[in-house]
Design an enzyme around this catalytic site. Structure first.
Site, PDB file in Angstrom:
ATOM      1  CB  THR A  85      -0.650  -2.158  -4.329  1.00 45.50           C
ATOM      2  OG1 THR A  85      -1.776  -2.359  -3.426  1.00 45.50           O
ATOM      3  CG2 THR A  85      -1.062  -2.423  -5.733  1.00 45.50           C
ATOM      4  N   GLY A  86       1.860  -3.485  -5.876  1.00 47.20           N
ATOM      5  CA  GLY A  86       2.993  -3.114  -6.715  1.00 47.20           C
ATOM      6  C   GLY A  86       3.906  -4.542  -6.919  1.00 47.20           C
TER       7      GLY A  86
ATOM      8  CG  ASP B  21       2.800   0.074  -0.221  1.00 44.98           C
ATOM      9  OD1 ASP B  21       3.180  -0.613  -1.351  1.00 44.98           O
ATOM     10  OD2 ASP B  21       1.815   0.657  -0.020  1.00 44.98           O
TER      11      ASP B  21
ATOM     12  CB  ALA C 102       7.861   3.954  -2.825  1.00 49.07           C
TER      13      ALA C 102
ATOM     14  CE  LYS D 213       2.791   3.690  -0.940  1.00 43.19           C
ATOM     15  NZ  LYS D 213       3.133   2.561  -1.818  1.00 43.19           N
TER      16      LYS D 213
ATOM     17  N   GLY E 205       1.715   4.799  -8.746  1.00 41.21           N
ATOM     18  CA  GLY E 205       2.061   4.740  -9.859  1.00 41.21           C
ATOM     19  C   GLY E 205       1.034   3.505 -10.396  1.00 41.21           C
TER      20      GLY E 205
ATOM     21  CD  GLU F 117      -0.155   1.626  -2.569  1.00 40.21           C
ATOM     22  OE1 GLU F 117       0.078   0.702  -3.311  1.00 40.21           O
ATOM     23  OE2 GLU F 117       0.139   2.848  -2.983  1.00 40.21           O
TER      24      GLU F 117
ATOM     25  CE  LYS G  47      10.348   1.825  -7.923  1.00 36.00           C
ATOM     26  NZ  LYS G  47      10.035   0.858  -7.193  1.00 36.00           N
TER      27      LYS G  47
HETATM   28  C1  ABF Z   1       2.621   0.722  -4.827  1.00 35.39           C
HETATM   29  O1  ABF Z   1       3.203  -0.030  -6.081  1.00 35.39           O
HETATM   30  C2  ABF Z   1       2.683   2.190  -5.447  1.00 35.39           C
HETATM   31  O2  ABF Z   1       2.303   2.994  -4.404  1.00 35.39           O
HETATM   32  C3  ABF Z   1       3.853   2.438  -5.986  1.00 35.39           C
HETATM   33  O3  ABF Z   1       3.080   3.132  -7.177  1.00 35.39           O
HETATM   34  C4  ABF Z   1       4.031   1.171  -6.786  1.00 35.39           C
HETATM   35  C5  ABF Z   1       5.638   0.758  -6.883  1.00 35.39           C
HETATM   36  O4  ABF Z   1       5.429  -0.525  -7.747  1.00 35.39           O
HETATM   37  P1  ABF Z   1       6.579  -1.292  -7.950  1.00 35.39           P
HETATM   38  O5  ABF Z   1       7.297  -1.952  -6.672  1.00 35.39           O
HETATM   39  O6  ABF Z   1       6.060  -2.252  -8.900  1.00 35.39           O
HETATM   40  O7  ABF Z   1       7.937  -0.516  -8.518  1.00 35.39           O
HETATM   41  O8  ABF Z   1       3.705   0.469  -3.850  1.00 35.39           O
END
Ligand code: ABF
Length: 236
Positions: free
Chosen positions: A33-34, A89, A91, A102, A104, A111, A129
């Site tokens: 997600t994100g 995924d 982070a 993770k 946010g 996840e 990051k």
């Molecule tokens: C997910 O999206 C989360 O666990 C993490 O908080 C966030 C990272 O988002 P982005 O890719 O938008 O910076 O992976």
């Protein structure tokens, strides 16, 4: 590469594109997600459409499920999948040992379950990051809403003896109402600034009644793919 992107989006796209190349036909894949993970879902969707890639995707949020279906990826539940070949995924932070913060986006519970039920977890990230010490990003802790103020008090007490630089704990809001997760829970954000011992903190927080899961991923991530604004990619 899609049209005009900002340097940060170019970096996210570069990481997502490279990581999506690890996916092979027949795989069951955890879909994070994100915003970075969303690029990965789009890249996989393109491969499904253009190359006939056959995968089953297990999304980690309703947002990702909607996007995956829209992109033509077959979506199944983790229970239907049983076990996954790979999860990709994003982070919020990663350190030299590939430990992560993770959550946010408020999806770290699903996840973590999905990543832990996978042979391999690949994190996709932009260079911002990477940190020497986890903790500048507030640590999300999912708690059930029943008695959440008592849970918060216990979390604050647990932080007292720990090697952290900040101890403020706030309830995540969505406008004027508390933020609600996909599981119907709330999120406490722990403003710790620097976490001296992430493993100890994770174990301690998860012992508190009312806590469902915290956003520290210790020994779960296998590889981090870092994308740069100029399209370069590094693999750790
Ligand atoms: C997910 O999206 C989360 O666990 C993490 O908080 C966030 C990272 O988002 P982005 O890719 O938008 O910076 O992976």
């Amino acid at each position: 590469m899609p049209g005009e992107l900002s340097p940060i989006d170019k970096a996210k796209f570069a990481a997502a594109k490279r990581a999506s190349a690890f996916v092979e036909s027949g795989m069951k894949v955890g879909l994070g997600t994100g915003s970075t993970a969303a690029w990965m879902v789009r890249c996989l969707g393109e491969r499904v459409r253009d190359e006939g890639l056959r995968i089953k995707g297990v999304p980690t949020s309703t947002r990702t499920a909607d996007l995956a279906r829209e992109m033509g990826i077959e979506v199944i539940s983790l229970d239907e999948a049983g076990w996954l070949d790979l999860t990709i995924d994003g982070a919020d932070e990663f350190d030299a040992e590939l430990n992560l913060i993770k959550g946010g986006g408020g999806a770290h519970l699903q996840e973590k379950i999905v990543a832990t039920a996978s042979d391999r977890m690949i994190v996709i990230a932009d260079p911002a990051k990477e940190v020497a010490h986890l903790g500048a990003f507030p640590l999300p802790v999912e708690v059930i809403s029943f008695g959440w103020t008592a849970t918060r008090k216990l979390v604050e007490e647990a932080l007292e003896g720990l090697d952290v630089l900040g101890r403020e704990v706030t309830l995540r809001m969505d406008g004027t109402a508390p933020f609600v997760t996909d599981e119907g829970n709330r999120i406490l954000d722990l403003h710790l600034k620097r976490i001296g011992n992430p493993r100890q903190l994770s174990l301690l927080i998860n012992q508190i009644p009312g806590v469902v899961e915290n956003g520290l991923f210790i020994d779960i991530c296998d590889v981090v793919v870092i994308g740069h604004g100029d399209g370069r990619v590094e693999i750790r």
